[in-house]
Write an enzyme that holds these catalytic residues in place. Structure first.
Site, PDB file in Angstrom:
ATOM      1  CB  SER A  23      96.296  24.099  23.682  1.00  8.00           C
ATOM      2  OG  SER A  23      95.289  25.123  22.998  1.00  8.00           O
ATOM      3  CG  HIS A  48      97.088  20.569  21.488  1.00  4.94           C
ATOM      4  ND1 HIS A  48      96.967  19.382  21.261  1.00  4.94           N
ATOM      5  CD2 HIS A  48      95.940  21.072  21.462  1.00  4.94           C
ATOM      6  CE1 HIS A  48      95.813  19.056  21.079  1.00  4.94           C
ATOM      7  NE2 HIS A  48      94.947  19.960  21.274  1.00  4.94           N
ATOM      8  CG  ASP A  50      93.628  23.320  20.194  1.00  2.98           C
ATOM      9  OD1 ASP A  50      93.805  23.636  21.454  1.00  2.98           O
ATOM     10  OD2 ASP A  50      93.081  22.098  20.105  1.00  2.98           O
ATOM     11  CG  MET A  52      88.667  24.756  17.033  1.00  6.08           C
ATOM     12  SD  MET A  52      88.360  25.899  18.134  1.00  6.08           S
ATOM     13  CE  MET A  52      89.202  25.019  19.458  1.00  6.08           C
ATOM     14  CG  HIS A  82      92.822  18.637  18.740  1.00  3.15           C
ATOM     15  ND1 HIS A  82      92.217  19.120  19.820  1.00  3.15           N
ATOM     16  CD2 HIS A  82      91.899  17.707  18.272  1.00  3.15           C
ATOM     17  CE1 HIS A  82      91.036  18.728  19.927  1.00  3.15           C
ATOM     18  NE2 HIS A  82      90.845  17.633  19.143  1.00  3.15           N
ATOM     19  CG  MET A  84      88.865  20.075  17.835  1.00  2.81           C
ATOM     20  SD  MET A  84      89.032  21.142  19.104  1.00  2.81           S
ATOM     21  CE  MET A  84      90.664  21.731  18.514  1.00  2.81           C
ATOM     22  CG  MET A 153      88.164  16.208  23.104  1.00  2.24           C
ATOM     23  SD  MET A 153      89.744  17.315  22.850  1.00  2.24           S
ATOM     24  CE  MET A 153      88.876  18.955  23.802  1.00  2.24           C
ATOM     25  N   GLY A 158      86.160  23.373  21.336  1.00  2.20           N
ATOM     26  CA  GLY A 158      85.777  24.484  20.522  1.00  2.20           C
ATOM     27  C   GLY A 158      86.493  25.722  21.297  1.00  2.20           C
ATOM     28  CG  PHE A 159      85.067  28.287  22.973  1.00  2.00           C
ATOM     29  CD1 PHE A 159      84.094  27.390  22.673  1.00  2.00           C
ATOM     30  CD2 PHE A 159      85.149  29.284  22.196  1.00  2.00           C
ATOM     31  CE1 PHE A 159      82.948  27.583  21.676  1.00  2.00           C
ATOM     32  CE2 PHE A 159      84.284  29.684  21.191  1.00  2.00           C
ATOM     33  CZ  PHE A 159      83.125  29.047  21.029  1.00  2.00           C
ATOM     34  N   GLY A 161      89.745  27.535  28.593  1.00  2.00           N
ATOM     35  CA  GLY A 161      89.332  28.231  29.557  1.00  2.00           C
ATOM     36  C   GLY A 161      88.175  27.452  30.417  1.00  2.00           C
ATOM     37  CG  ASP A 191      92.574  19.268  24.381  1.00  2.00           C
ATOM     38  OD1 ASP A 191      92.832  19.169  23.023  1.00  2.00           O
ATOM     39  OD2 ASP A 191      92.684  20.066  24.979  1.00  2.00           O
ATOM     40  N   GLY A 192      92.008  19.729  27.940  1.00  2.00           N
ATOM     41  CA  GLY A 192      90.848  20.793  28.190  1.00  2.00           C
ATOM     42  C   GLY A 192      90.555  20.663  29.875  1.00  2.00           C
ATOM     43  N   GLY A 193      90.845  21.836  30.303  1.00  2.00           N
ATOM     44  CA  GLY A 193      90.750  22.112  31.718  1.00  2.00           C
ATOM     45  C   GLY A 193      91.761  21.585  32.469  1.00  2.00           C
ATOM     46  N   GLY A 213      96.056  24.927  27.743  1.00  2.00           N
ATOM     47  CA  GLY A 213      96.212  26.280  26.916  1.00  2.00           C
ATOM     48  C   GLY A 213      96.214  27.376  28.161  1.00  2.00           C
ATOM     49  CB  SER A 214      93.670  28.950  30.296  1.00  2.00           C
ATOM     50  OG  SER A 214      93.020  28.003  30.353  1.00  2.00           O
TER      51      SER A 214
HETATM   52  C1  DX5 Z   1      89.733  22.733  23.207  1.00  2.00           C
HETATM   53  C2  DX5 Z   1      90.802  22.653  23.113  1.00  2.00           C
HETATM   54  C3  DX5 Z   1      91.963  22.619  23.994  1.00  2.00           C
HETATM   55  C4  DX5 Z   1      91.851  23.716  24.764  1.00  2.00           C
HETATM   56  C5  DX5 Z   1      92.410  23.560  26.087  1.00  2.00           C
HETATM   57  O1  DX5 Z   1      88.636  22.706  22.133  1.00  2.00           O
HETATM   58  O2  DX5 Z   1      90.935  21.519  21.923  1.00  2.00           O
HETATM   59  O3  DX5 Z   1      93.198  22.352  23.447  1.00  2.00           O
HETATM   60  O4  DX5 Z   1      92.421  24.982  24.023  1.00  2.00           O
HETATM   61  O5  DX5 Z   1      92.321  24.876  26.683  1.00  2.00           O
HETATM   62  P1  DX5 Z   1      92.321  24.906  28.239  1.00  2.00           P
HETATM   63  O6  DX5 Z   1      93.542  24.304  28.618  1.00  2.00           O
HETATM   64  O7  DX5 Z   1      92.309  26.577  28.555  1.00  2.00           O
HETATM   65  O8  DX5 Z   1      91.163  24.262  28.631  1.00  2.00           O
HETATM   66 ZN    ZN Z   2      92.930  20.471  21.543  1.00  2.00          ZN
END
Ligand code: DX5
Ligand code: ZN
Length: 235
Positions: A23, A48, A50, A52, A82, A84, A153, A158-159, A161, A191-193, A213-214
């Site tokens: 991401s 990916h 993102d 928003m 994606h 959002m 999700m 939204g964020f 990390g 997606d996420g963490g 992402g992170s």
């Molecule tokens: C959150 C995004 C995710 C996010 C994943 O709203 O949809 O794609 O960027 O980031 P990490 O992998 O850092 O949780």
């Molecule tokens: Zn995403």
């Protein structure tokens, strides 16, 4: 343009091909051209995106003009958008023109989801649907045969990390059982963490596309982070 890297059905030992979808939300927005080059050099095939709007989620990232510029930088990467956003049907044509191959919308943002999925597919793109952690899986039941990708999700969108919410893995498990039982062809994306600890749990639950992402763009080079994530899932 490369078509969707769809995963073949499970091999006799039941293993599916696993794709990593980095991401760019966690990438250096001041140097996205180099970040895409790093992903390509690390052997990534997906990216990916993102998107928003600051309304559907409390964050604002980028729109179709940025995606169009990224498309000029990389013809090879599979652009997995994606959205959002509220009223995603108003943006789908722009993202199609910008060069994405797949568009995922949120079920929570689409009163007429079948109409939006048809709109995406009519443009020759892969259609995906996503649900937030608190949205019950049953809202997807009527659509499982009409999507190319389902995005679960594992954090509140939204964020980047954030920590993966363990209960969301149950949704992945139930979807995978449904997919196996009915022979659905959708990709199962989470997606996420997602990191070296949680990636194996997600794959064991049935996910075959991992958004990170992170875990890709922070705490080390992209190359080593991608290698570690791949190793964590036996890739
Ligand atoms: C959150 C995004 C995710 C996010 C994943 O709203 O949809 O794609 O960027 O980031 P990490 O992998 O850092 O949780
Ligand atoms: Zn995403």
């Amino acid at each position: 343009m490369s078509d969707t890297p769809t995963s073949p059905p499970p091999t006799p030992n039941g293993r599916r091909a696993i794709d990593l979808a980095p991401s760019i939300l966690s990438a250096d927005f001041a140097d996205l051209k180099s970040e895409l080059r790093r992903l390509e050099r690390a052997g990534c095939t997906w990216i990916h995106l993102d998107v928003m709007d600051g309304h559907f989620v409390p964050n604002l990232t980028f729109g179709a003009p940025v995606v169009k510029a990224l498309r000029r930088v990389s013809r090879r990467l599979y652009f997995d958008a994606h959205l959002m956003v509220e009223a995603p049907w108003t943006l789908i044509d722009d993202f199609a023109k910008a060069g994405v191959q797949s568009i995922t919308v949120h079920a929570e943002a689409c009163p007429d989801l079948p109409k939006v999925l048809r709109q995406i597919r009519r443009l020759g793109l892969r259609a995906g649907v996503s649900i937030k952690p608190k949205t019950p899986l049953r809202v997807l039941d009527p659509h499982l045969g009409d999507v190319d990708l389902i995005l679960i999700m594992s954090v509140e969108p939204g964020f980047g990390g954030q920590e993966l919410i363990p209960a969301t893995l149950n949704k992945v498990r139930r979807l995978e059982l449904n997919r196996q039982r009915h022979g659905y062809a959708f990709r199962l994306q989470i997606d996420g963490g997602i990191n070296v600890e949680t990636a194996p749990l997600a794959v064991a639950a049935g996910a075959d596309v991992l958004v990170a992402g992170s875990a890709v763009f922070q705490g080390g080079t992209v190359a080593t982070n991608v290698k570690r994530l791949r190793a964590a899932v036996g890739g």
